[in-house]
Motif scaffolding. Structure first.
Motif, short mmCIF file in Angstrom:
data_model
loop_
_atom_site.label_atom_id
_atom_site.label_comp_id
_atom_site.label_asym_id
_atom_site.label_seq_id
_atom_site.Cartn_x
_atom_site.Cartn_y
_atom_site.Cartn_z
N ILE A 351 0.97 -1.16 0.03
CA ILE A 351 0.00 -0.20 -0.02
C ILE A 351 0.82 1.32 0.14
O ILE A 351 0.57 2.25 -0.77
N ALA A 352 2.03 1.32 0.88
CA ALA A 352 2.83 2.64 0.83
C ALA A 352 3.24 2.62 -0.63
O ALA A 352 3.52 3.63 -1.18
N TRP A 358 1.37 6.41 -7.09
CA TRP A 358 0.06 6.93 -7.78
C TRP A 358 -0.82 7.83 -6.89
O TRP A 358 -1.52 8.69 -7.43
N THR A 359 -0.52 8.06 -5.74
CA THR A 359 -1.14 8.67 -4.75
C THR A 359 -0.37 9.33 -3.82
O THR A 359 -0.33 9.08 -2.55
N PRO A 360 0.98 10.25 -4.25
CA PRO A 360 1.98 10.53 -3.44
C PRO A 360 1.68 11.23 -2.10
O PRO A 360 2.06 11.25 -1.14
N ALA A 361 0.35 11.93 -2.06
CA ALA A 361 0.05 12.66 -0.91
C ALA A 361 -0.13 11.75 0.39
O ALA A 361 -0.12 12.26 1.34
N THR A 365 2.04 8.87 5.23
CA THR A 365 1.27 8.01 6.16
C THR A 365 1.40 6.48 6.04
O THR A 365 1.28 5.82 7.13
N ALA A 366 1.20 6.10 4.69
CA ALA A 366 1.20 4.67 4.55
C ALA A 366 2.54 4.02 4.76
O ALA A 366 2.59 2.99 5.23
N LYS A 392 14.44 7.49 10.58
CA LYS A 392 14.18 7.11 9.38
C LYS A 392 12.95 7.68 8.56
O LYS A 392 12.08 6.78 8.30
N PRO A 393 12.74 8.90 8.52
CA PRO A 393 11.48 9.41 7.74
C PRO A 393 11.20 9.25 6.52
O PRO A 393 12.23 8.99 5.82
N TYR A 394 10.16 9.09 6.19
CA TYR A 394 9.87 9.06 4.62
C TYR A 394 10.45 10.16 3.73
O TYR A 394 10.24 11.32 3.94
N ASP A 395 11.08 9.86 2.69
CA ASP A 395 11.51 10.94 1.63
C ASP A 395 10.82 10.98 0.39
O ASP A 395 11.26 9.95 -0.22
#
Length: 483
Positions: A351-352, A358-361, A365-366, A392-395
């Motif tokens: 899902i992430a 396709w749904t970067p916004a 969260t995912a 390790k935040p999302y980049d």
């Protein structure tokens, strides 16, 4: 499990004094009920996916989670020495797919009793759908391992003793269609007859149609993400449909085999690491070093510390003395550790990835959900996950690195799945050992070579398949491995 042990015993005794055809399964008696065959194939499938046996499944070594202590051939990608590809074909085509095909045959000709008859049409439909979903899962494993593989003529050895190899991309499209067809056939039932959706034989979900429906949607999502780079339009529509229909949302949805405490039904990890009395594996340096730098709370579950409380892994490709490096964690020495087929953490990472593409916004969260799911799965807490994610935040600018590295850590006990994430996303950056075999070309393998036996007995079809994929090499990328 008592039924399947009897079947195995009968099969072995019947073949002990006869010449055995390589395409004949010596472990099955086809006069049994389909539920027993389903039990057998579910165990065979789980054993293959979860075993660390160097004869069958070396992907924990390939993904540099583990390292061999003494005999380091497989850590250096010498799979031919043990005929590993031959064994993968045998396990999947004969032990699993052939038996699932036999289960279908029995279901289709079964004559229900008067008591069973009113519910039999629905139960038959459900049983055939469940068997088909297991076949789809197995075929995806084979395509993801080799590329083009026998499909339309496979698992029908009487009609096609030398099957042709089908195009991997075409197989994927058909597998998605088969999941849709199977899902449409799953119907809830309140019957309690012996033939009610394999209640006795189904060890993954105990005949729960709702759980199988969630599994089907999750498998559909897995197929979609698998072709995200090679067929992005189909991948996106398929992924969106799967998620909307309802995929796994918690560990309660996991597809897994509940292993027992006694042989022959304990976890193959326990069989190879404990019951064998051998000390063949310890920690690989690549993952240990990565986890040490981030204070990963999972490290104490993945590995045991050495004296002094630190975690140390051996250089990939090199052996060493058992006890000098961190041992594999307690879960691998526990007979009843469940065998994972597909679980919530894996689905959360799909899902992430779908959102990142396709749904970067919604991707950040995912990503947080997926990492948290893994940490909790391994005994951590949401608070520990929050602290870890600070390191390790999302980049969004390099989402393949973020998701690829964290999926690699999370799939520690799911080597085949980890191999897919790595090949698709190209993270983490893994280097082949200097001691790797020449055929690896200085790289970590991106596919398994076809079985030597196929070259010998199915040569013309093997040659055609090898040419079609660009060469039967460890370095030949699969059709979906585009970058």
């Amino acid at each position: 499990m008592k039924k399947i042990i009897a079947i195995l015993t009968i099969g072995l005794s019947m073949t002990a004094c006869v010449n055995e055809d390589i395409n004949t399964d010596p472990n099955s008696a086809y006069t049994t009920v389909p539920g027993a065959l389903v039990t057998y194939t579910q165990k065979e499938l789980s054993d293959y996916v979860n075993t660390p046996s160097v004869n069958e499944n070396n992907f924990r070594l390939t993904m540099q989670y583990w390292q061999e202590t003494t005999y380091v051939n497989e850590s250096n990608y010498d799979f031919t020495n043990r005929n590993v590809s031959n064994n993968i074909f045998l396990l999947n085509y004969v032990n699993i797919l052939n038996n699932l095909g036999k289960a279908k045959e029995i279901i289709n000709v079964y004559d229900p009793t008067p008591t069973e008859a009113p519910n039999w049409p629905v139960n038959k439909q459900n049983q055939l759908a469940i068997v088909d979903l297991m076949q789809v899962y197995t075929y995806q494993l084979l395509v993801d391992t080799f590329g083009n593989v026998p499909y339309t003529q496979a698992a029908n050895l009487n009609a096609y003793p030398l099957p042709v190899y089908d195009d991997g991309a075409t197989i994927y499209v058909d597998l998605i269609k088969r999941v849709d067809a199977a899902t449409a056939k799953l119907v809830n039932t309140t019957s309690t007859t012996d033939f009610d959706t394999f209640t006795d034989g189904d060890k993954y979900y105990a005949g729960s149609i709702q759980k199988w429906r969630i599994f089907a949607n999750s498998l559909k999502l897995k197929l979609a993400i698998g072709i995200a780079d090679s067929n992005p339009t189909l991948a996106q529509t398929t992924a969106n449909a799967a998620i909307a229909a309802g995929v796994m949302t918690s560990p309660a949805d996991n597809a897994q085999l509940p292993y027992l405490s006694a042989s022959p039904n304990y976890n193959p990890l326990f069989e190879n690491l404990s019951a064998s009395g051998r000390d063949d594996f310890f920690a690989g340096k690549t993952l240990v070093d990565y986890m040490n730098t981030t204070n990963d709370p999972r490290i104490s579950h993945y590995y045991d510390p050495i004296t002094g409380g630190t975690y140390v892994g051996q250089v990939i490709g090199q052996g060493g003395e058992f006890g000098t490096f961190s041992n594999i964690g307690e879960f691998a020495y526990t007979a009843t550790t469940p065998g994972t087929i597909l679980n919530y953490t894996e689905v959360a990472f799909y899902i992430a990835e779908a959102n990142a593409r396709w749904t970067p916004a919604a991707a950040a969260t995912a990503y947080t959900t997926a990492v948290t799911a893994s940490i909790v799965e391994w005994g951590g807490t949401p608070a520990q996950a929050t602290a870890y994610l600070l390191t390790k935040p999302y980049d969004a600018a390099n989402w393949k690195k973020s998701i690829g590295e964290q999926a690699w850590v999370a799939m520690f006990n799911q080597g085949l799945t980890s191999w897919n994430f790595w090949r698709r996303l190209d993270f983490p950056v893994l280097a082949a050992p200097a001691t790797a075999i020449i055929n690896a070309g200085g790289k970590v393998p991106v596919r398994m070579a076809y079985p030597v036996l196929e070259q010998q007995v199915n040569n013309s079809n093997w040659k055609a398949a090898s040419t079609a994929i660009g060469g039967d090499l460890l370095t030949t990328k699969l059709f979906w491995d585009k970058f």
